[in-house]
Structure formats: structure tokens, C-alpha cells
Design a protein around this motif. Structure first.
Motif, PDB file in Angstrom:
ATOM      1  N   UNK A 192       0.841  -1.198   0.000  1.00  0.00           N
ATOM      2  CA  UNK A 192       0.000   0.000   0.000  1.00  0.00           C
ATOM      3  C   UNK A 192       0.879   1.251   0.000  1.00  0.00           C
ATOM      4  N   UNK A 193       1.944   1.246   0.801  1.00  0.00           N
ATOM      5  CA  UNK A 193       2.865   2.397   0.813  1.00  0.00           C
ATOM      6  C   UNK A 193       3.514   2.586  -0.557  1.00  0.00           C
ATOM      7  N   UNK A 194       3.952   1.488  -1.167  1.00  0.00           N
ATOM      8  CA  UNK A 194       4.569   1.567  -2.496  1.00  0.00           C
ATOM      9  C   UNK A 194       3.574   2.117  -3.516  1.00  0.00           C
ATOM     10  N   UNK A 195       2.348   1.675  -3.418  1.00  0.00           N
ATOM     11  CA  UNK A 195       1.283   2.152  -4.318  1.00  0.00           C
ATOM     12  C   UNK A 195       1.051   3.647  -4.126  1.00  0.00           C
ATOM     13  N   UNK A 196       0.983   4.054  -2.860  1.00  0.00           N
ATOM     14  CA  UNK A 196       0.716   5.458  -2.534  1.00  0.00           C
ATOM     15  C   UNK A 196       1.844   6.356  -3.047  1.00  0.00           C
ATOM     16  N   UNK A 197       3.053   5.839  -3.047  1.00  0.00           N
ATOM     17  CA  UNK A 197       4.213   6.646  -3.428  1.00  0.00           C
ATOM     18  C   UNK A 197       4.708   6.365  -4.842  1.00  0.00           C
ATOM     19  N   UNK A 198       3.900   5.676  -5.632  1.00  0.00           N
ATOM     20  CA  UNK A 198       4.289   5.303  -6.984  1.00  0.00           C
ATOM     21  C   UNK A 198       4.487   6.563  -7.840  1.00  0.00           C
ATOM     22  N   UNK A 199       5.580   6.575  -8.531  1.00  0.00           N
ATOM     23  CA  UNK A 199       5.838   7.644  -9.493  1.00  0.00           C
ATOM     24  C   UNK A 199       6.315   6.966 -10.762  1.00  0.00           C
ATOM     25  N   UNK A 200       5.675   7.346 -11.874  1.00  0.00           N
ATOM     26  CA  UNK A 200       6.075   6.728 -13.140  1.00  0.00           C
ATOM     27  C   UNK A 200       7.504   7.118 -13.467  1.00  0.00           C
ATOM     28  N   UNK A 201       8.237   6.116 -13.914  1.00  0.00           N
ATOM     29  CA  UNK A 201       9.657   6.351 -14.208  1.00  0.00           C
ATOM     30  C   UNK A 201       9.844   6.807 -15.615  1.00  0.00           C
TER      31      UNK A 201
END
Length: 157
Positions: free
Chosen positions: A148-157
Motif C-alpha cells: 500500500x505504501x509503495x502504491x501510494x508513493x508510486x511515481x512513473x519512471x
């Protein structure tokens, strides 16, 4: 002995594909292998079930009609298009493997949630794990919360 032919209705009954879908496939140019009677009735032979099954599998697998049409054009070329058809199926294989991986991830989350809700129901507390000492929190909860944290902080590369 004369060859056995099947009407659209018979093909629909035997395969479970609706007559409407078969007509749609024909309208889209996918069934150029099918014979027609003098009156225009579509007549399917035993060997027509294999390409029809292939079309059905490709469609269920998410291949667009345009690509299936291209495949069927290659199919009608016979031996001259074996390599191109192979490449198309390799590409479809990659797409399906990616879909399967995505579905597996979703299934894993659903299974986790089933387990979690069962645990919460037994304790009558949806946030029960927040009251536990850190070392007693189940690893599945920790892993899910990290996702969930990874999802919340996802930024497209």
C-alpha cells in the motif's frame, strides 16, 4: 461419400458460440475459410472447427479483431506464413503471461483480504493488529501494508 456440412445453428449448438457471434466473426472477415451454399448459407466442415476454435481462444485472450483478422489472412496463406503466425502467437503468449501475472497479484490480494477479515472477525476488531506488539504482527500484514505504501508513493519512471 459426400462431405458433412454444418449450418451456423449446428456449429453454435456444438461449440457453445452463439450464432450471432459466428455471424459477427464472418462479417469481420475472420471466416473466409467457410464455404457457402448457392443460396448463401454458411456451411462449415469438420476441419473448420479448428480455426474457429483458434479465433475463439484469441478473442477470449484479448486479441483485437484487427489482429485476429491479420492472423486469419496468414492462416489462409498456408505454409508461406508459418513464421509470421508463430511470431504472432509468441507476442500473444507474452501478453497473456503479463495478464496472468496481474491476475495472480489480484488473487493474492483477495486471498490476503479473506484471511485478514476472518482474523478481524474472530477478534471483532478491524484494526486488531495495530494493538499488537510489532513482533507479533503477522508477516502478511506487514507485506500488504508495504504494498500500500509503495502504491501510494508510486511515481512513473
Amino acid at each position: 461419400m459426400s462431405e458433412k456440412y454444418y449450418t451456423i445453428g449446428e456449429v453454435a449448438e456444438r461449440t457453445g458460440i452463439s450464432a450471432y457471434t459466428i455471424r459477427y466473426y464472418d462479417k469481420e472477415g475472420l471466416l473466409t475459410f467457410v464455404h457457402r451454399s448457392e443460396s448463401g448459407t454458411r456451411l462449415f466442415r469438420e476441419e473448420d472447427f479448428e480455426p474457429l476454435y483458434t479465433i475463439t481462444c484469441l478473442k477470449k485472450g484479448g486479441m483485437p479483431i484487427k489482429e485476429i483478422r491479420k492472423f486469419m489472412e496468414l492462416f489462409m496463406q498456408g505454409n508461406d506464413s508459418i513464421h509470421e503466425r508463430y511470431l504472432m502467437f509468441k507476442e500473444q503468449e507474452k501478453r497473456l503471461e503479463a495478464q496472468i501475472a496481474e491476475l495472480q497479484e489480484m488473487l493474492d490480494i483477495v486471498r490476503y483480504k479473506c484471511w485478514y477479515f476472518q482474523e478481524a472477525e474472530q477478534r471483532n476488531d478491524i484494526d486488531y493488529y495495530k494493538k499488537l506488539p510489532a513482533e507479533e504482527v503477522d508477516e502478511r500484514i506487514i507485506e500488504f501494508n508495504q504494498k500500500v505504501r509503495d502504491f501510494r508513493e508510486y511515481k512513473e519512471k
